[in-house]
Scaffold this active site. Structure first.
Site, short mmCIF file in Angstrom:
data_model
loop_
_atom_site.label_atom_id
_atom_site.label_comp_id
_atom_site.label_asym_id
_atom_site.label_seq_id
_atom_site.Cartn_x
_atom_site.Cartn_y
_atom_site.Cartn_z
N ARG A 1 -24.08 0.12 -1.94
CA ARG A 1 -23.51 -0.54 -0.42
C ARG A 1 -22.24 -0.68 0.30
O ARG A 1 -21.29 -0.40 -0.03
CB ARG A 1 -23.64 -2.49 -1.10
CG ARG A 1 -25.36 -2.40 -1.86
CD ARG A 1 -26.20 -2.29 -0.39
NE ARG A 1 -27.66 -2.57 -1.26
CZ ARG A 1 -28.97 -2.07 -1.61
NH1 ARG A 1 -28.07 -0.67 -1.81
NH2 ARG A 1 -29.99 -2.22 -2.40
N GLU B 1 -26.84 -1.19 8.97
CA GLU B 1 -28.31 -0.58 8.61
C GLU B 1 -29.86 -1.07 9.47
O GLU B 1 -30.05 -2.24 9.42
CB GLU B 1 -29.50 0.24 7.28
CG GLU B 1 -28.20 0.66 6.32
CD GLU B 1 -28.67 0.30 5.13
OE1 GLU B 1 -29.39 0.57 4.56
OE2 GLU B 1 -27.31 1.02 4.00
N HIS C 1 -30.00 5.58 3.46
CA HIS C 1 -30.21 5.21 2.87
C HIS C 1 -31.67 5.63 2.28
O HIS C 1 -32.53 5.05 1.67
CB HIS C 1 -30.52 3.86 2.90
CG HIS C 1 -30.53 2.73 1.89
ND1 HIS C 1 -29.79 1.06 2.25
CD2 HIS C 1 -30.51 2.76 0.54
CE1 HIS C 1 -29.86 0.73 1.17
NE2 HIS C 1 -31.04 2.29 0.31
P1 NAP Z 1 -26.06 -1.44 -12.71
O1 NAP Z 1 -26.88 -1.00 -13.95
O2 NAP Z 1 -26.32 -3.08 -12.74
O3 NAP Z 1 -24.63 -1.12 -12.62
C1 NAP Z 1 -23.92 -1.29 -11.55
C2 NAP Z 1 -22.29 -1.54 -11.94
O4 NAP Z 1 -21.45 -1.80 -11.37
C3 NAP Z 1 -22.02 -1.90 -13.75
O5 NAP Z 1 -21.10 -0.50 -14.08
C4 NAP Z 1 -21.08 -2.62 -13.40
O6 NAP Z 1 -20.61 -3.15 -14.77
C5 NAP Z 1 -20.39 -2.48 -11.88
N1 NAP Z 1 -19.53 -3.76 -11.28
C6 NAP Z 1 -20.44 -4.70 -10.85
N2 NAP Z 1 -19.94 -5.68 -10.31
C7 NAP Z 1 -18.65 -5.27 -10.49
C8 NAP Z 1 -16.86 -4.99 -10.02
N3 NAP Z 1 -16.26 -6.61 -9.39
N4 NAP Z 1 -15.58 -4.12 -10.29
C9 NAP Z 1 -16.03 -3.20 -11.01
N5 NAP Z 1 -17.46 -3.06 -11.80
C10 NAP Z 1 -18.57 -3.80 -11.29
O7 NAP Z 1 -26.71 -0.97 -10.98
P2 NAP Z 1 -27.67 0.10 -11.05
O8 NAP Z 1 -28.92 0.71 -11.15
O9 NAP Z 1 -26.44 1.84 -11.62
O10 NAP Z 1 -27.54 0.20 -9.41
C11 NAP Z 1 -26.10 0.11 -9.21
C12 NAP Z 1 -26.45 0.17 -6.94
O11 NAP Z 1 -26.50 0.77 -6.74
C13 NAP Z 1 -27.53 -1.73 -6.87
O12 NAP Z 1 -26.64 -3.02 -7.05
C14 NAP Z 1 -27.89 -1.27 -5.58
O13 NAP Z 1 -26.75 -2.03 -5.03
C15 NAP Z 1 -27.61 0.39 -4.81
N6 NAP Z 1 -28.91 1.08 -4.90
C16 NAP Z 1 -28.49 2.14 -4.23
C17 NAP Z 1 -29.88 2.66 -3.71
C18 NAP Z 1 -30.03 3.93 -2.51
O14 NAP Z 1 -31.12 4.10 -2.73
N7 NAP Z 1 -28.75 4.53 -1.49
C19 NAP Z 1 -30.47 2.83 -4.17
C20 NAP Z 1 -30.56 2.34 -5.71
C21 NAP Z 1 -29.23 1.07 -6.29
P3 NAP Z 1 -19.24 -4.40 -15.25
O15 NAP Z 1 -20.30 -5.28 -14.72
O16 NAP Z 1 -19.20 -4.53 -16.52
O17 NAP Z 1 -18.07 -4.57 -14.17
#
Ligand code: NAP
Length: 320
Positions: A238, A267, A285
């Site tokens: 994001r 966006e 995106h």
């Molecule tokens: P996820 O499995 O929940 O992973 C999120 C990661 O972020 C976890 O490793 C978490 O670790 C870390 N995190 C959260 N808060 C943090 C903080 N304050 N400091 C450091 N690390 C932090 O989610 P995911 O499925 O991998 O998806 C990740 C993100 O990708 C989504 O939230 C979404 O916004 C984005 N996304 C983008 C697209 C696109 O089309 N570009 C598509 C899908 C998703 P800890 O909890 O240990 O901190």
């Protein structure tokens, strides 16, 4: 079964843009009605205050005021993973379940991140522009780029997508490190205690952390300085995680080497200052945007909806 729900009951509302075939399924099988996104919204919500389920796109989310206007709301089903536009605190306080569609999009988002990394380090899109404008044919040489194999890559957010990116990058023999709020005990990669430390020891930083208030501008001046004029940034998560305005300025004057970006603050508007830069890869995106994955996301939305309506519990609740 949802097919029994009469259209007039409006037990299910939808808000945001969805693929036409998902809209057709929601409307035909569940009698879903679309929440208008203009001045008619307030009176629409008042008329349909008995709705129990709200299906939302990630871009729209379910803001607190929308949920408050629906006192019988019991579930929000978010198309996609990012739920930063949904007021999770209000949902928790009001006993509203929130589901998203994790896992099914992980592979495609990770594939896109690796493509972005390769592109920005090897200058693939810029080289394509170079050929198309006739520069090669007229005798110019394309500048040398940077080696990917063996590079040092830091991943901010080693969650589902971050890990899938890391697994793919193992094939490039990169030195991998990561930063989360807490270290994982199930990965062989080096844990960095802070984002700055992660950036300091990386040639390229991939942002794959959750968006929203908790991660707002984690990639700030100190992190961008640590990456520096020879460093690269890939953001597949994001825009809010990065200080976008500063990043644009640093890319423009060479304080940051390059960036590949799938996400932006406003966006579909992209900062004007990025459009003319050759050290930047700009994507609309598209992380999860494949036929296969968008179908899988739609199936996950429908499975959550069906599960909620028949058992009272969504299948894949958002975990904080
Ligand atoms: P996820 O499995 O929940 O992973 C999120 C990661 O972020 C976890 O490793 C978490 O670790 C870390 N995190 C959260 N808060 C943090 C903080 N304050 N400091 C450091 N690390 C932090 O989610 P995911 O499925 O991998 O998806 C990740 C993100 O990708 C989504 O939230 C979404 O916004 C984005 N996304 C983008 C697209 C696109 O089309 N570009 C598509 C899908 C998703 P800890 O909890 O240990 O901190």
């Amino acid at each position: 079964m949802g097919a029994d729900v009469p259209a007039a009951s409006a037990r299910v509302l939808r808000s945001g843009w969805f693929k036409p075939d998902l809209v057709a399924r929601l409307d035909r099988d569940y009698g879903a009605l679309a929440v208008p996104d203009d001045e008619r919204r307030e009176s629409f919500l008042a008329t349909h205050a008995d709705a129990e389920v709200l299906v939302v796109s990630g871009r729209t989310g379910a803001p607190g005021d929308m949920m408050r206007a629906l006192p019988r709301l019991r579930a929000v089903i978010n198309h996609g993973v990012g739920v930063e536009r949904t007021d999770l605190a209000h949902a928790a306080a009001a006993g509203i379940q929130v589901a998203n569609t994790p896992d099914v999009l992980t592979d495609c988002v990770a594939d896109a991140a690796v493509a972005m990394l390769l592109d920005v380090m090897r200058g693939i899109s810029a080289a394509d522009r170079f050929v198309r404008r006739g520069a090669w044919a007229s005798g110019e040489s394309y500048p040398l780029t940077r080696k990917v194999t063996g590079a040092r890559v830091g991943i901010l957010g080693l969650g589902r997508i971050g890990r899938a990116i890391a697994r793919r990058l193992e094939g490039f023999d990169v030195a991998l490190s990561y930063h989360n709020r807490s270290a994982r005990d199930d990965v062989p990669y080096r844990y960095a205690d802070s984002v700055v430390e992660l950036a300091r020891e990386a040639d390229l930083l991939v942002v794959a952390a959750t968006g929203g208030a908790g991660t707002s501008r984690l990639v700030d001046r100190s992190v961008l300085d640590a990456l520096g004029p020879h460093g690269f940034l890939v953001n597949i998560a994001r825009a809010s995680v990065v200080d976008e305005e500063l990043m644009v300025a640093m890319l423009a004057d060479g304080r940051l080497g390059g960036a590949a970006l799938d996400v932006f603050e406003r966006e579909p508007q992209v900062p004007e200052g990025l459009l003319a830069l050759d050290n930047v890869v700009l994507l609309p995106h598209l992380g999860s945007g494949t036929v296969e994955t968008r179908e899988a996301i739609a199936r996950s939305v429908l499975a959550n909806l069906e599960a909620f309506l028949s058992t009272g519990a969504v299948l894949t609740p958002v975990r904080s």
